[in-house]
Motif scaffolding. Structure first.
Motif, PDB file in Angstrom:
ATOM      1  N   SER A  20      -6.985  65.310 -33.766  1.00  0.00           N
ATOM      2  CA  SER A  20      -6.808  66.722 -33.413  1.00  0.00           C
ATOM      3  C   SER A  20      -5.918  67.440 -34.425  1.00  0.00           C
ATOM      4  O   SER A  20      -6.111  68.619 -34.698  1.00  0.00           O
ATOM      5  CB  SER A  20      -6.237  66.860 -32.001  1.00  0.00           C
ATOM      6  N   LEU A  21      -4.951  66.738 -35.013  1.00  0.00           N
ATOM      7  CA  LEU A  21      -4.101  67.335 -36.047  1.00  0.00           C
ATOM      8  C   LEU A  21      -4.646  67.099 -37.446  1.00  0.00           C
ATOM      9  O   LEU A  21      -4.181  67.710 -38.403  1.00  0.00           O
ATOM     10  CB  LEU A  21      -2.676  66.761 -35.967  1.00  0.00           C
ATOM     11  N   GLY A  22      -5.602  66.168 -37.579  1.00  0.00           N
ATOM     12  CA  GLY A  22      -6.155  65.840 -38.888  1.00  0.00           C
ATOM     13  C   GLY A  22      -5.133  65.176 -39.798  1.00  0.00           C
ATOM     14  O   GLY A  22      -5.121  65.428 -41.000  1.00  0.00           O
ATOM     15  N   LYS A  23      -4.279  64.315 -39.212  1.00  0.00           N
ATOM     16  CA  LYS A  23      -3.199  63.698 -39.989  1.00  0.00           C
ATOM     17  C   LYS A  23      -3.154  62.189 -39.765  1.00  0.00           C
ATOM     18  O   LYS A  23      -3.378  61.711 -38.654  1.00  0.00           O
ATOM     19  CB  LYS A  23      -1.849  64.288 -39.588  1.00  0.00           C
ATOM     20  N   THR A  24      -2.817  61.469 -40.842  1.00  0.00           N
ATOM     21  CA  THR A  24      -2.524  60.048 -40.717  1.00  0.00           C
ATOM     22  C   THR A  24      -1.064  59.931 -40.299  1.00  0.00           C
ATOM     23  O   THR A  24      -0.184  60.502 -40.951  1.00  0.00           O
ATOM     24  CB  THR A  24      -2.757  59.303 -42.049  1.00  0.00           C
ATOM     25  N   ILE A  25      -0.812  59.192 -39.233  1.00  0.00           N
ATOM     26  CA  ILE A  25       0.547  59.029 -38.713  1.00  0.00           C
ATOM     27  C   ILE A  25       1.241  57.896 -39.447  1.00  0.00           C
ATOM     28  O   ILE A  25       2.305  58.078 -40.038  1.00  0.00           O
ATOM     29  CB  ILE A  25       0.513  58.777 -37.192  1.00  0.00           C
ATOM     30  N   VAL A  26       0.648  56.703 -39.404  1.00  0.00           N
ATOM     31  CA  VAL A  26       1.168  55.539 -40.127  1.00  0.00           C
ATOM     32  C   VAL A  26      -0.006  54.702 -40.605  1.00  0.00           C
ATOM     33  O   VAL A  26      -1.112  54.780 -40.083  1.00  0.00           O
ATOM     34  CB  VAL A  26       2.108  54.640 -39.277  1.00  0.00           C
ATOM     35  N   THR A  27       0.258  53.881 -41.619  1.00  0.00           N
ATOM     36  CA  THR A  27      -0.677  52.866 -42.055  1.00  0.00           C
ATOM     37  C   THR A  27      -0.035  51.523 -41.778  1.00  0.00           C
ATOM     38  O   THR A  27       1.055  51.240 -42.282  1.00  0.00           O
ATOM     39  CB  THR A  27      -1.015  53.002 -43.544  1.00  0.00           C
ATOM     40  N   LEU A  28      -0.686  50.730 -40.936  1.00  0.00           N
ATOM     41  CA  LEU A  28      -0.189  49.385 -40.638  1.00  0.00           C
ATOM     42  C   LEU A  28      -0.635  48.462 -41.750  1.00  0.00           C
ATOM     43  O   LEU A  28      -1.829  48.336 -42.016  1.00  0.00           O
ATOM     44  CB  LEU A  28      -0.752  48.905 -39.296  1.00  0.00           C
ATOM     45  N   SER A  81       5.286  67.163 -31.789  1.00  0.00           N
ATOM     46  CA  SER A  81       5.907  68.419 -31.372  1.00  0.00           C
ATOM     47  C   SER A  81       5.052  69.554 -31.910  1.00  0.00           C
ATOM     48  O   SER A  81       4.992  69.761 -33.134  1.00  0.00           O
ATOM     49  CB  SER A  81       7.335  68.512 -31.910  1.00  0.00           C
ATOM     50  N   GLY A  82       4.379  70.253 -31.012  1.00  0.00           N
ATOM     51  CA  GLY A  82       3.474  71.315 -31.446  1.00  0.00           C
ATOM     52  C   GLY A  82       2.380  70.745 -32.330  1.00  0.00           C
ATOM     53  O   GLY A  82       1.697  69.791 -31.957  1.00  0.00           O
ATOM     54  N   SER A  83       2.246  71.301 -33.528  1.00  0.00           N
ATOM     55  CA  SER A  83       1.206  70.826 -34.447  1.00  0.00           C
ATOM     56  C   SER A  83       1.762  69.880 -35.512  1.00  0.00           C
ATOM     57  O   SER A  83       1.124  69.651 -36.533  1.00  0.00           O
ATOM     58  CB  SER A  83       0.516  72.018 -35.126  1.00  0.00           C
ATOM     59  N   SER A  84       2.941  69.315 -35.253  1.00  0.00           N
ATOM     60  CA  SER A  84       3.505  68.366 -36.219  1.00  0.00           C
ATOM     61  C   SER A  84       3.678  66.993 -35.587  1.00  0.00           C
ATOM     62  O   SER A  84       3.752  66.851 -34.368  1.00  0.00           O
ATOM     63  CB  SER A  84       4.846  68.875 -36.771  1.00  0.00           C
ATOM     64  N   VAL A  85       3.721  65.990 -36.461  1.00  0.00           N
ATOM     65  CA  VAL A  85       3.909  64.616 -36.014  1.00  0.00           C
ATOM     66  C   VAL A  85       4.868  63.930 -36.977  1.00  0.00           C
ATOM     67  O   VAL A  85       4.877  64.214 -38.173  1.00  0.00           O
ATOM     68  CB  VAL A  85       2.566  63.843 -35.917  1.00  0.00           C
ATOM     69  N   ASP A  86       5.694  63.064 -36.437  1.00  0.00           N
ATOM     70  CA  ASP A  86       6.614  62.275 -37.250  1.00  0.00           C
ATOM     71  C   ASP A  86       6.512  60.842 -36.768  1.00  0.00           C
ATOM     72  O   ASP A  86       6.639  60.599 -35.571  1.00  0.00           O
ATOM     73  CB  ASP A  86       8.049  62.787 -37.076  1.00  0.00           C
ATOM     74  N   PRO A  87       6.245  59.904 -37.619  1.00  0.00           N
ATOM     75  CA  PRO A  87       6.165  59.960 -39.076  1.00  0.00           C
ATOM     76  C   PRO A  87       4.846  60.554 -39.550  1.00  0.00           C
ATOM     77  O   PRO A  87       3.913  60.751 -38.767  1.00  0.00           O
ATOM     78  CB  PRO A  87       6.299  58.503 -39.493  1.00  0.00           C
ATOM     79  N   ARG A  88       4.778  60.783 -40.864  1.00  0.00           N
ATOM     80  CA  ARG A  88       3.570  61.350 -41.485  1.00  0.00           C
ATOM     81  C   ARG A  88       3.154  60.464 -42.648  1.00  0.00           C
ATOM     82  O   ARG A  88       3.619  60.625 -43.768  1.00  0.00           O
ATOM     83  CB  ARG A  88       3.822  62.764 -41.973  1.00  0.00           C
ATOM     84  N   GLY A  89       2.307  59.499 -42.357  1.00  0.00           N
ATOM     85  CA  GLY A  89       1.729  58.666 -43.408  1.00  0.00           C
ATOM     86  C   GLY A  89       2.580  57.498 -43.864  1.00  0.00           C
ATOM     87  O   GLY A  89       2.263  56.869 -44.860  1.00  0.00           O
ATOM     88  N   ASP A  90       3.667  57.195 -43.151  1.00  0.00           N
ATOM     89  CA  ASP A  90       4.515  56.068 -43.534  1.00  0.00           C
ATOM     90  C   ASP A  90       3.753  54.754 -43.444  1.00  0.00           C
ATOM     91  O   ASP A  90       2.809  54.621 -42.654  1.00  0.00           O
ATOM     92  CB  ASP A  90       5.746  55.973 -42.627  1.00  0.00           C
TER      93      ASP A  90
END
Length: 124
Positions: free
Chosen positions: A113-121, A46-55
């Motif tokens: 593009s957001l420079g974020k880790t979403i999840v770690t498998l 959503s916009g410049s955010s993502v969920d989850p963030r690094g779970d």
């Protein structure tokens, strides 16, 4: 008394209570119910955010992983696997199959593009 304990064990096994009681809770992924079921990870942009963030998401060795991506704009996720993977998603909901993970280890799913880790498998 022994017969009662055996009866409860059989009923628990049939109803799946034993597997539910022993499973670790995971808010972002569904646990596979059998060997052929993939682990499904829900991702929301959503916009410049993502969920989850690094779970961290547990993935049993030999299971597939699918991403259910819901987004308000098109984009791409990147998976640090071997070989590395990139997958595009569109506006709305997109199902992305990452295939089967046969080698134990940690694999990051990122949005460059957001420079974020979403999840770690965490494959184990």
């Amino acid at each position: 008394m022994r017969l009662t304990a055996r009866f409860i064990a059989v009923v628990a096994a049939i109803c799946g209570i034993a597997s539910v009681a022993s499973a670790c809770g995971n808010d972002v992924a569904t646990e596979p119910s059998k060997k052929s079921d993939p682990v499904v990870v829900e991702i929301n942009f959503s916009g410049s955010s993502v969920d989850p963030r690094g779970d961290k998401v547990d993935v049993p060795v030999g299971h597939g992983v699918e991403l259910d991506v819901t987004a308000d704009a098109a984009g791409e996720v990147h998976v640090h696997s071997d070989p590395e993977q990139s997958a595009a998603y569109g506006v709305g909901t997109t199902r992305i199959s990452l295939g089967t993970f046969d080698v134990p280890g940690q694999y990051e799913v990122e949005s460059h593009s957001l420079g974020k880790t979403i999840v770690t498998l965490e494959v184990q």
